[in-house]
Design a protein around this motif. Structure first.
Motif, mmCIF file in Angstrom:
data_model
loop_
_atom_site.group_PDB
_atom_site.id
_atom_site.type_symbol
_atom_site.label_atom_id
_atom_site.label_comp_id
_atom_site.label_asym_id
_atom_site.label_seq_id
_atom_site.Cartn_x
_atom_site.Cartn_y
_atom_site.Cartn_z
ATOM 1 N N LEU A 51 11.537 31.355 50.711
ATOM 2 C CA LEU A 51 10.327 30.849 50.088
ATOM 3 C C LEU A 51 9.384 30.278 51.149
ATOM 4 O O LEU A 51 8.172 30.492 51.085
ATOM 5 C CB LEU A 51 10.664 29.775 49.044
ATOM 6 N N GLU A 52 9.927 29.598 52.135
ATOM 7 C CA GLU A 52 9.102 29.011 53.192
ATOM 8 C C GLU A 52 8.340 30.087 53.954
ATOM 9 O O GLU A 52 7.145 29.917 54.249
ATOM 10 C CB GLU A 52 9.968 28.183 54.151
ATOM 11 N N GLU A 53 8.996 31.191 54.285
ATOM 12 C CA GLU A 53 8.321 32.299 54.980
ATOM 13 C C GLU A 53 7.239 32.915 54.099
ATOM 14 O O GLU A 53 6.132 33.196 54.562
ATOM 15 C CB GLU A 53 9.322 33.384 55.368
ATOM 16 N N PHE A 54 7.566 33.123 52.840
ATOM 17 C CA PHE A 54 6.621 33.692 51.888
ATOM 18 C C PHE A 54 5.380 32.813 51.756
ATOM 19 O O PHE A 54 4.248 33.291 51.833
ATOM 20 C CB PHE A 54 7.319 33.866 50.530
ATOM 21 N N VAL A 55 5.602 31.520 51.590
ATOM 22 C CA VAL A 55 4.482 30.592 51.430
ATOM 23 C C VAL A 55 3.642 30.551 52.701
ATOM 24 O O VAL A 55 2.410 30.598 52.645
ATOM 25 C CB VAL A 55 4.988 29.181 51.038
ATOM 26 N N SER A 56 4.278 30.485 53.839
ATOM 27 C CA SER A 56 3.555 30.420 55.108
ATOM 28 C C SER A 56 2.671 31.651 55.307
ATOM 29 O O SER A 56 1.491 31.528 55.664
ATOM 30 C CB SER A 56 4.542 30.283 56.271
ATOM 31 N N LYS A 57 3.218 32.824 55.072
ATOM 32 C CA LYS A 57 2.437 34.062 55.225
ATOM 33 C C LYS A 57 1.298 34.119 54.202
ATOM 34 O O LYS A 57 0.187 34.520 54.524
ATOM 35 C CB LYS A 57 3.338 35.282 55.102
ATOM 36 N N THR A 58 1.589 33.712 52.976
ATOM 37 C CA THR A 58 0.567 33.720 51.935
ATOM 38 C C THR A 58 -0.540 32.724 52.267
ATOM 39 O O THR A 58 -1.730 33.031 52.103
ATOM 40 C CB THR A 58 1.188 33.400 50.562
ATOM 41 N N GLN A 59 -0.179 31.547 52.743
ATOM 42 C CA GLN A 59 -1.181 30.554 53.140
ATOM 43 C C GLN A 59 -2.105 31.112 54.223
ATOM 44 O O GLN A 59 -3.323 30.952 54.149
ATOM 45 C CB GLN A 59 -0.499 29.280 53.663
ATOM 46 N N ASP A 60 -1.520 31.777 55.207
ATOM 47 C CA ASP A 60 -2.313 32.346 56.298
ATOM 48 C C ASP A 60 -3.307 33.380 55.788
ATOM 49 O O ASP A 60 -4.477 33.379 56.167
ATOM 50 C CB ASP A 60 -1.407 32.976 57.359
ATOM 51 N N VAL A 61 -2.846 34.270 54.916
ATOM 52 C CA VAL A 61 -3.716 35.324 54.387
ATOM 53 C C VAL A 61 -4.830 34.730 53.528
ATOM 54 O O VAL A 61 -6.004 35.086 53.684
ATOM 55 C CB VAL A 61 -2.901 36.370 53.592
ATOM 56 N N LEU A 62 -4.479 33.834 52.619
ATOM 57 C CA LEU A 62 -5.491 33.234 51.742
ATOM 58 C C LEU A 62 -6.542 32.465 52.541
ATOM 59 O O LEU A 62 -7.739 32.541 52.251
ATOM 60 C CB LEU A 62 -4.845 32.312 50.713
ATOM 61 N N LYS A 63 -6.084 31.743 53.557
ATOM 62 C CA LYS A 63 -7.017 30.977 54.383
ATOM 63 C C LYS A 63 -7.923 31.904 55.187
ATOM 64 O O LYS A 63 -9.133 31.707 55.245
ATOM 65 C CB LYS A 63 -6.224 30.059 55.316
#
Length: 98
Positions: free
Chosen positions: A4-16
């Motif tokens: 979940l941490e990897e998923f959230v981190s990658k998603t945060q980067d893309v959204l930002k």
């Protein structure tokens, strides 16, 4: 992406990087099928005037699809707080469809 941490981190980067919003996980209980998250600076509604209802219907589907892609199971997201209702952040309860 395995955790979940990897998923959230990658998603945060893309959204930002796409200026869609700033994702934060407030509470995650994947084993129980529940996640509470916020999206600040939401592209859909940040800066709009106050209304009497949440308006981020697109985001509900988008967030549901993100979790479905990550877990390979169906999820549903419901916006429970919205910039447009005075919350100044968009908050979503995301639940696994069981």
């Amino acid at each position: 992406v395995h955790t979940l941490e990897e998923f959230v981190s990658k998603t945060q980067d893309v959204l930002k990087s796409m200026k869609i919003g700033v994702l934060r996980i407030e509470d995650a209980k994947l084993e129980e099928g529940k996640v509470m998250l916020t999206i600040d600076e939401d592209l859909d509604c940040s800066g709009l005037p106050e209304l009497e209802t949440e308006i981020c219907i697109y985001d509900e589907g988008f967030v549901s699809a993100l979790f479905e892609c990550f877990t390979k199971k169906p999820w549903s997201a419901k916006e429970i707080d919205c910039w447009c209702t005075g919350a100044r952040t968009c908050r979503f309860l995301v639940t696994e469809d069981r």
